[in-house]
Design a protein around this motif. Structure first.
Motif, PDB file in Angstrom:
ATOM      1  N   GLN A 144       0.820  -0.863   0.232  1.00 39.59           N
ATOM      2  CA  GLN A 144      -0.025   0.517   0.152  1.00 39.59           C
ATOM      3  C   GLN A 144       0.770   1.154   0.236  1.00 39.59           C
ATOM      4  O   GLN A 144       2.027   1.237   0.595  1.00 39.59           O
ATOM      5  CB  GLN A 144      -1.084  -0.328   1.433  1.00 39.59           C
ATOM      6  CG  GLN A 144      -1.899  -0.819   0.785  1.00 39.59           C
ATOM      7  CD  GLN A 144      -3.180  -0.163   1.729  1.00 39.59           C
ATOM      8  OE1 GLN A 144      -3.032  -0.654   3.244  1.00 39.59           O
ATOM      9  NE2 GLN A 144      -4.385  -0.425   1.742  1.00 39.59           N
ATOM     10  N   TYR A 145       0.374   2.240  -0.747  1.00 38.86           N
ATOM     11  CA  TYR A 145       1.218   3.559  -0.809  1.00 38.86           C
ATOM     12  C   TYR A 145      -0.187   5.012  -0.916  1.00 38.86           C
ATOM     13  O   TYR A 145      -0.884   4.540  -1.326  1.00 38.86           O
ATOM     14  CB  TYR A 145       2.248   3.711  -2.615  1.00 38.86           C
ATOM     15  CG  TYR A 145       2.383   2.463  -2.342  1.00 38.86           C
ATOM     16  CD1 TYR A 145       4.306   2.622  -2.191  1.00 38.86           C
ATOM     17  CD2 TYR A 145       2.656   1.520  -3.008  1.00 38.86           C
ATOM     18  CE1 TYR A 145       5.344   2.118  -2.376  1.00 38.86           C
ATOM     19  CE2 TYR A 145       3.678  -0.048  -2.856  1.00 38.86           C
ATOM     20  CZ  TYR A 145       5.110   0.505  -2.757  1.00 38.86           C
ATOM     21  OH  TYR A 145       5.635  -0.609  -2.941  1.00 38.86           O
ATOM     22  N   SER A 186      -5.426   6.703  -1.636  1.00 36.99           N
ATOM     23  CA  SER A 186      -4.218   5.014  -1.059  1.00 36.99           C
ATOM     24  C   SER A 186      -4.896   3.882  -1.940  1.00 36.99           C
ATOM     25  O   SER A 186      -5.577   3.807  -2.878  1.00 36.99           O
ATOM     26  CB  SER A 186      -5.064   4.772  -0.187  1.00 36.99           C
ATOM     27  OG  SER A 186      -4.916   3.575   0.481  1.00 36.99           O
ATOM     28  N   THR A 206      -2.916   0.373  -3.572  1.00 36.43           N
ATOM     29  CA  THR A 206      -2.152  -0.950  -3.961  1.00 36.43           C
ATOM     30  C   THR A 206      -0.952  -1.421  -4.765  1.00 36.43           C
ATOM     31  O   THR A 206      -2.367  -1.139  -5.705  1.00 36.43           O
ATOM     32  CB  THR A 206      -3.161  -1.834  -2.846  1.00 36.43           C
ATOM     33  OG1 THR A 206      -3.678  -2.319  -2.066  1.00 36.43           O
ATOM     34  CG2 THR A 206      -1.817  -3.302  -2.894  1.00 36.43           C
ATOM     35  N   VAL A 262       4.044   1.301  -8.927  1.00 36.55           N
ATOM     36  CA  VAL A 262       4.901   2.540  -8.178  1.00 36.55           C
ATOM     37  C   VAL A 262       6.002   3.707  -9.052  1.00 36.55           C
ATOM     38  O   VAL A 262       5.300   4.860  -9.115  1.00 36.55           O
ATOM     39  CB  VAL A 262       5.274   2.190  -7.021  1.00 36.55           C
ATOM     40  CG1 VAL A 262       6.272   3.443  -6.350  1.00 36.55           C
ATOM     41  CG2 VAL A 262       4.461   1.705  -6.072  1.00 36.55           C
ATOM     42  N   VAL A 279       4.663   9.672  -4.470  1.00 35.86           N
ATOM     43  CA  VAL A 279       4.308   8.502  -3.884  1.00 35.86           C
ATOM     44  C   VAL A 279       5.049   7.950  -2.691  1.00 35.86           C
ATOM     45  O   VAL A 279       6.697   8.269  -3.119  1.00 35.86           O
ATOM     46  CB  VAL A 279       4.769   7.137  -4.586  1.00 35.86           C
ATOM     47  CG1 VAL A 279       4.051   5.872  -4.249  1.00 35.86           C
ATOM     48  CG2 VAL A 279       3.876   7.151  -5.874  1.00 35.86           C
ATOM     49  N   ARG A 280       4.788   7.503  -1.860  1.00 34.80           N
ATOM     50  CA  ARG A 280       5.457   7.281  -0.625  1.00 34.80           C
ATOM     51  C   ARG A 280       4.192   5.927   0.473  1.00 34.80           C
ATOM     52  O   ARG A 280       3.134   5.920  -0.311  1.00 34.80           O
ATOM     53  CB  ARG A 280       4.719   8.621   0.598  1.00 34.80           C
ATOM     54  CG  ARG A 280       4.124   8.984   1.165  1.00 34.80           C
ATOM     55  CD  ARG A 280       3.805   9.949   2.588  1.00 34.80           C
ATOM     56  NE  ARG A 280       2.680  10.383   3.270  1.00 34.80           N
ATOM     57  CZ  ARG A 280       1.423  10.535   2.259  1.00 34.80           C
ATOM     58  NH1 ARG A 280       1.360  11.470   1.259  1.00 34.80           N
ATOM     59  NH2 ARG A 280       1.094  10.562   3.109  1.00 34.80           N
ATOM     60  N   SER A 281       5.458   4.684   0.884  1.00 37.37           N
ATOM     61  CA  SER A 281       4.782   3.764   1.758  1.00 37.37           C
ATOM     62  C   SER A 281       4.180   4.787   2.001  1.00 37.37           C
ATOM     63  O   SER A 281       3.472   5.146   3.358  1.00 37.37           O
ATOM     64  CB  SER A 281       5.959   3.506   2.286  1.00 37.37           C
ATOM     65  OG  SER A 281       6.763   2.597   0.985  1.00 37.37           O
ATOM     66  N   ALA A 282       2.781   3.816   2.476  1.00 42.14           N
ATOM     67  CA  ALA A 282       1.927   4.216   3.400  1.00 42.14           C
ATOM     68  C   ALA A 282       1.754   3.473   5.056  1.00 42.14           C
ATOM     69  O   ALA A 282       2.385   2.702   4.720  1.00 42.14           O
ATOM     70  CB  ALA A 282       0.176   2.974   3.056  1.00 42.14           C
TER      71      ALA A 282
END
Length: 422
Positions: A38-39, A69, A71, A77, A87-90
């Motif tokens: 997830q991002y 949000s 996936t 990505v 984009v950043r990691s959730a």
């Protein structure tokens, strides 16, 4: 391997090396190159921009102002970043609090079967279990028919509700099971429910993706595996997104992915997934005397708090010969009414982003069944079990109203005489 056996296995290794191996932490396995995670995507603010993101193959899980949000696998990505978005990691979801049954407070597949068995045993006069077909791995896709004279195919408007088409959307099965309970337990003492059951044939399928649900739920954490698709192998990975696999505008418009690793993989052809074909065959089976008996369809998803209606494949509100101005107005009017009862946001599906091969596009586009998607709430795909009752209660009234409109959806816009006269 237990610690005693491990120690014995090290006796043939020099002692210093044995100690290192025995007490050093195990190396983390390298993530698979197509592993999804997830991002949070920052930047997309319009349906067209969200569609750009969706066309990379990423699954959009939730939409907020200026953020998504998603996936996605690593290739997706990179594609999103090439579009110019951040984009950043959730953040990792907080683990569900320990409760009496922990994550299994959500029904497992086996517990769902037991629940259905119990209901039809307790209310045999109005509830009947059926098996619509089998999944890729051979599990029954079960449902419950609820109606007076339940063993008879009466000439009454029909409602079809399906849930858990995406495996990780665990709350959706709870909503379906709750509605089965609401209709059966309320029949004797609630005149409104009794009138609906007496005047409709209501079909509810709580878990239409049982293989995916079992795989997602049999994990080492309460949060599950974040699994979305079914469990059918494809040329590069595993799984087809069942909600991109239906035979109306399948793969037409950039609203699904041709990559087997993608969360929105559409399959090799329409209805290539057994579960999709089971649902479609059931809908086709309800054409009696040349007329489709199902008048209202609902596909229950989570977790964006939305009420959606067709179409997803086009931004146009109307489509000549397929979605007239009256059709669109009736959909929109009912959708807004349903959303007014559960606090969700009502909109046409493509107002979010373009999708193709979806359930509601197919049921309306092929059969003119008034069709909706609910996106339940809860804040994640795995809200703590303590949230189940609160979240399913939010949509109980909406489900009753949706069922009520099956007699004539055009009643919502005052045109029942034009469209529903005997």
């Amino acid at each position: 391997m237990n610690s005693a056996r491990k120690l014995c296995s090290l006796l043939t290794i020099p002692s210093a090396l044995a100690l290192v191996l025995a007490f050093a932490p195990a190396a983390a396995a390298a993530p698979a190159p197509d592993a999804a995670a997830q991002y949070v995507v920052t930047g997309p603010g319009t349906a067209q921009q969200r569609t750009e993101v969706a066309r990379t193959g990423a699954a959009i899980d939730d939409v907020r102002t200026g953020e998504l949000s998603v996936t996605a696998i690593p290739a997706e990505v990179r594609a999103i970043r090439r579009l110019g978005y951040s984009v950043r990691s959730a953040p990792s979801a907080a683990p569900a609090p320990v409760e009496t049954k922990a994550a299994t407070s959500y029904h497992t597949y086996a517990e769902m079967r037991q629940n259905v068995d119990s209901v039809v045993a307790a209310y045999p006069q109005i509830a009947r279990q059926f098996v619509a077909g089998r999944s890729y791995q051979g599990r029954d896709i079960v449902g419950v028919k609820i109606s007076d004279n339940v063993a008879v195919d009466e000439n009454e408007p029909e409602v079809l509700i399906i849930a858990n088409i995406h495996a990780r959307e665990r709350l959706t099965a709870e909503q379906a099971l709750d509605y089965i309970g609401q209709l059966t337990s309320g029949y004797a003492g609630n005149s409104r429910i009794r009138n609906l059951v007496n005047g409709r044939e209501i079909y509810i399928m709580p878990m239409v993706n049982p293989d995916g649900q079992v795989y997602d739920m049999t994990s080492d954490t309460s949060a599950g595996r974040m699994w979305r698709k079914n469990r059918q192998p494809n040329s590069t990975s595993t799984g087809t997104d069942l909600n991109r696999n239906f035979a109306y505008r399948w793969g037409c418009c950039g609203g699904s992915s041709g990559s087997g690793s993608s969360q929105t993989y559409r399959g090799t052809r329409a209805e290539s997934a057994p579960e999709t074909k089971v649902i479609a065959d059931f809908v086709r089976s309800r054409v009696v005397g040349g007329r489709q008996q199902i008048k209202m369809f609902l596909d229950v998803h989570s977790e964006a708090e939305l009420v959606l209606w067709p179409f997803g494949y086009t931004y146009n509100n109307t489509v000549p010969g397929t979605m007239t101005a009256d059709d669109e107005l009736a959909h929109r009017t009912i959708g807004r009414e349903l959303a007014s009862t559960n606090g969700f946001t009502p909109e046409q599906s493509s107002d979010l982003y373009i999708t193709d091969g979806t359930t509601i596009d197919w049921t309306w586009g092929q059969y003119r069944i008034f069709s909706y998607t609910f996106e339940l709430g809860g804040g994640s795909f795995y809200p703590p079990p303590s949230a189940i009752d609160r979240e399913v209660q939010r949509s109980r009234e909406a489900l009753l109203r949706l069922t009520d409109y099956a007699d004539c959806p055009y009643r919502a816009i005052g045109k029942q005489a034009q469209y529903c006269a005997a």
